[in-house]
Design a protein around this motif. Structure first.
Motif, short mmCIF file in Angstrom:
data_model
loop_
_atom_site.label_atom_id
_atom_site.label_comp_id
_atom_site.label_asym_id
_atom_site.label_seq_id
_atom_site.Cartn_x
_atom_site.Cartn_y
_atom_site.Cartn_z
N UNK A 117 0.83 -1.21 0.00
CA UNK A 117 0.00 0.00 0.00
C UNK A 117 0.86 1.27 0.00
N UNK A 118 2.00 1.22 0.68
CA UNK A 118 2.81 2.44 0.82
C UNK A 118 3.26 3.01 -0.52
N UNK A 119 3.89 2.23 -1.41
CA UNK A 119 4.29 2.84 -2.70
C UNK A 119 3.11 3.21 -3.58
N UNK A 130 -4.28 3.59 -9.59
CA UNK A 130 -3.84 3.40 -8.21
C UNK A 130 -5.03 3.19 -7.28
N UNK A 131 -6.12 3.92 -7.54
CA UNK A 131 -7.31 3.73 -6.71
C UNK A 131 -7.88 2.33 -6.89
N UNK A 149 -8.23 -0.54 -4.02
CA UNK A 149 -9.49 -1.22 -3.73
C UNK A 149 -9.31 -2.73 -3.77
N UNK A 150 -8.46 -3.21 -4.72
CA UNK A 150 -8.18 -4.64 -4.73
C UNK A 150 -7.45 -5.10 -3.49
N UNK A 205 -17.81 -3.57 -12.96
CA UNK A 205 -16.62 -4.29 -12.50
C UNK A 205 -16.80 -4.57 -11.02
N UNK A 206 -17.10 -5.81 -10.69
CA UNK A 206 -17.34 -6.18 -9.30
C UNK A 206 -16.07 -6.34 -8.49
N UNK A 207 -14.92 -6.47 -9.15
CA UNK A 207 -13.69 -6.65 -8.42
C UNK A 207 -12.49 -6.64 -9.33
N UNK A 208 -11.30 -6.49 -8.73
CA UNK A 208 -10.07 -6.40 -9.51
C UNK A 208 -9.56 -7.76 -9.95
#
Length: 620
Positions: A397-399, A433-434, A438-439, A565-568
């Motif tokens: 998550x950091x990068x 990135x968003x 979310x994934x 799109x229900x998911x990544x």
């Protein structure tokens, strides 16, 4: 250490606060006190003189009780007779702490004692660890204890006595007691009676080469004779000191008797029920333990770390034996110990080899510790895996967050104007990135749900109304392609499930969006709600894209239309997450042939009006 600049470093520090002054005083004590009197100091004489001046200046700002406590601390070496002489000229409490704390050689004591003030020499009589030469020197100088000799042993202090000016007791004055030697029991009883008298003055008698506190009776007060107030105050203090000394002496004697006297086996539990979790040890070159902590020394000294090597032995070596044979560090190897209950069992050994300056192996030094009990509270394999996934997601998550932040800075021109082309690219990067974040959230949520770390909150939600609203939202996207979900629920037929509205909406959106996104152009699927047996069931047809999947929850199918799109990570992951949410709410998500069924428990109010219902909006 080639250059010892500790003293110069301490003197360079500024002591502006009270804490800094006390710290510098401790440092000077440690450095000056560590230099023995017999060795010449290699330091600069001007630097040492400056240190003594700074020590005296600090003593003027620090109260005497505080300095006395610093000097009495056991964490520093006191071997410098010059420091002892310097501190002996200070306040009485400081001088007492210094002369009690100093550890000097006999020659240093012989040089120091004649230079001590008269009042400071008496503090040395309180020590019992002085060399014999020092004790003899104190006796020659007439440094005595602060007490009077016993009348029963030294005689009355009258003129015209023996060589010391002391006359022995006369037979007529002794009464029925002939002498102390003839009646020792009577003398002991008399001493005990005197010790119980709180007003008796405190004196010291020497008996069998040992100094013990005793009390002597106070002369009776005659009527009309004024009392000596100083004598009365000294008597009260002496009585208090005597009681404290008697208490300590009785406690020491009781401990010695308990340790020396054997106990008969009368059925009591004399074994100490203690658990030893770790202990230090050292072993010789043969692997035999030669030292251990005091509480286990008698139980483990002599035990071998490894069995002695034998010629012709073909048995495989354990990791501990292999490390010992190669003189390598022993890191967390298992070793079984036999013997007393306190040490018997499995241990974890961690040790380092020891070598001489010439490189000869001398043994090991290390520590035994009990292995960690892998009980019921230890995490399972799935929980450990979920924890690793969460840690990995935290690192990822950091990068991604940093990339998203910089992209938004460029897109919004926070640091200045940017070309439109760059702004468009930055907006796309921020959107990607968003989606990635979310994934990550979905992965973390699945790991927490499957390990039971989180659960959906309970509540009350109308399942039929919620499904109708989500289907209506999806129809606006799927309608132009003549695809969608056919569902219609009359208002009078409500299915109240025991799930809060927010959690139910996230679950149903993930399920219905995954099914609707898999519909091809012109494909319509049916959905219906059934209630009964204390649960509500949402039955949906599977789109043709998912019918061919052998395992529906591992399918990698992507939505046909990019608008939904229900998911990544594809349809299979989204359905697996929906199944975990349903299980957390007390329900299930299962595949039944060409249909998929979501089962959720009814709430208490919805279960009261439970009757089987089947709602269909139409046929495809």
């Amino acid at each position: 250490m080639f250059f010892d600049d500790r003293l110069a470093t301490v003197l360079r520090q500024r002591a502006d606060s009270d804490a800094a002054r006390r710290t510098q005083f401790r440092q000077l004590l440690d450095i000056l006190g560590a230099e023995p009197g017999g060795a010449r100091s290699a330091r600069d004489s001007s630097l040492v003189a400056n240190a003594w001046m700074r020590l005296g200046a600090l003593a003027e700002t620090i109260p005497a009780p505080v300095r006395a406590r610093m000097i009495a601390e056991p964490g520093w070496r006191f071997r410098n007779p010059q420091l002892a002489a310097h501190l002996a000229d200070c306040e009485p409490e400081v001088a007492a702490s210094a002369l009690t704390r100093a550890q000097l050689s006999p020659s240093d004591w012989a040089t120091l004692i004649p230079r001590l003030p008269v009042r400071a020499r008496g503090f040395l009589r309180l020590r019992r660890d002085l060399p014999a030469q020092t004790v003899a020197l104190l006796d020659r100088l007439g440094v005595r204890d602060l007490g009077l000799p016993s009348p029963a042993l030294a005689g009355n202090m009258v003129p015209g006595g023996n060589e010391d000016g002391v006359a022995p007791l006369d037979d007529s004055e002794s009464g029925d007691a002939e002498s102390v030697d003839e009646d020792e029991d009577a003398g002991a009883e008399a001493d005990a009676d005197h010790a119980d008298d709180p007003d008796a003055p405190f004196i010291l008698t020497q008996e069998a080469g040992r100094e013990e506190p005793h009390v002597a009776p106070e002369p009776p007060h005659r009527p009309g004779q004024p009392r000596d107030r100083n004598l009365e105050s000294r008597s009260e203090i002496s009585a208090l000191v005597e009681r404290i000394a008697r208490f300590r002496r009785d406690r020491e004697h009781a401990g010695e008797r308990e340790a020396s006297e054997p106990r008969l086996p009368l059925g009591e539990d004399t074994e100490r029920n203690r658990t030893i979790s770790a202990f230090g040890f050292s072993a010789d070159a043969a692997g035999r333990i030669e030292w251990a902590d005091a509480e286990v020394a008698a139980m483990v000294i002599g035990t071998r770390l490894v069995a002695p090597a034998r010629l012709g032995s073909a048995s495989p070596q354990t990791p501990l034996e292999r490390a010992f044979a190669r003189r390598q560090p022993i890191d967390g190897e298992t070793r079984m110990l036999a013997g007393a209950e306190a040490i018997a069992g499995s241990w974890i050994v961690t040790a380092q080899p020891r070598f001489t300056h010439e490189g000869n192996f001398t043994g090991y030094v290390g520590r035994f510790r009990r292995p960690v009990d892998a009980g019921a509270n230890s995490p399972s394999a799935s929980e450990r895996e979920a924890d690793r996934i969460r840690q990995l997601l935290h690192e990822l998550r950091t990068p991604v967050t940093a990339v998203q932040g910089y992209a938004e800075v460029i897109q919004q021109q926070l640091f200045g104007p940017a070309p439109h082309e760059y702004r468009a690219l930055a907006a796309a990067i921020a959107a990607d990135a968003a989606r990635i974040l979310s994934g990550f959230e979905e992965l973390d949520r699945l790991a927490r749900l499957e390990t039971g770390m989180i659960a959906l909150e309970e509540g009350e939600t109308d399942l039929a109304a919620l499904v109708a609203r989500i289907v209506s939202q999806l129809s606006q996207v799927l309608g132009p392609r003549m695809a969608g979900i056919v569902f219609e629920s009359p208002p009078e037929n409500a299915a109240l499930v025991a799930l809060d509205e927010e959690g139910a909406e996230a679950l149903l959106w993930r399920l219905l969006a995954t099914l609707g996104g898999g519909c091809a152009s012109g494909e319509m699927i049916d959905a219906a709600i059934e209630t009964g047996s204390g649960e509500a069931r949402l039955v949906c047809d599977l789109p043709a894209q998912l019918l061919a999947e052998e395992d529906l929850f591992t399918a990698e199918a992507r939505p046909v239309a990019n608008a939904i799109n229900a998911g990544l990570f594809g349809a299979g992951f989204s359905l697996r997450l929906a199944r975990a949410e349903a299980r957390s709410a007390g329900g299930a998500l299962v595949r039944e042939g060409e249909r998929i069924t979501l089962m959720l428990p009814l709430s208490a109010r919805g279960d009261q009006g439970d009757r089987p219902q089947d709602f269909h909006a139409g046929e495809s």
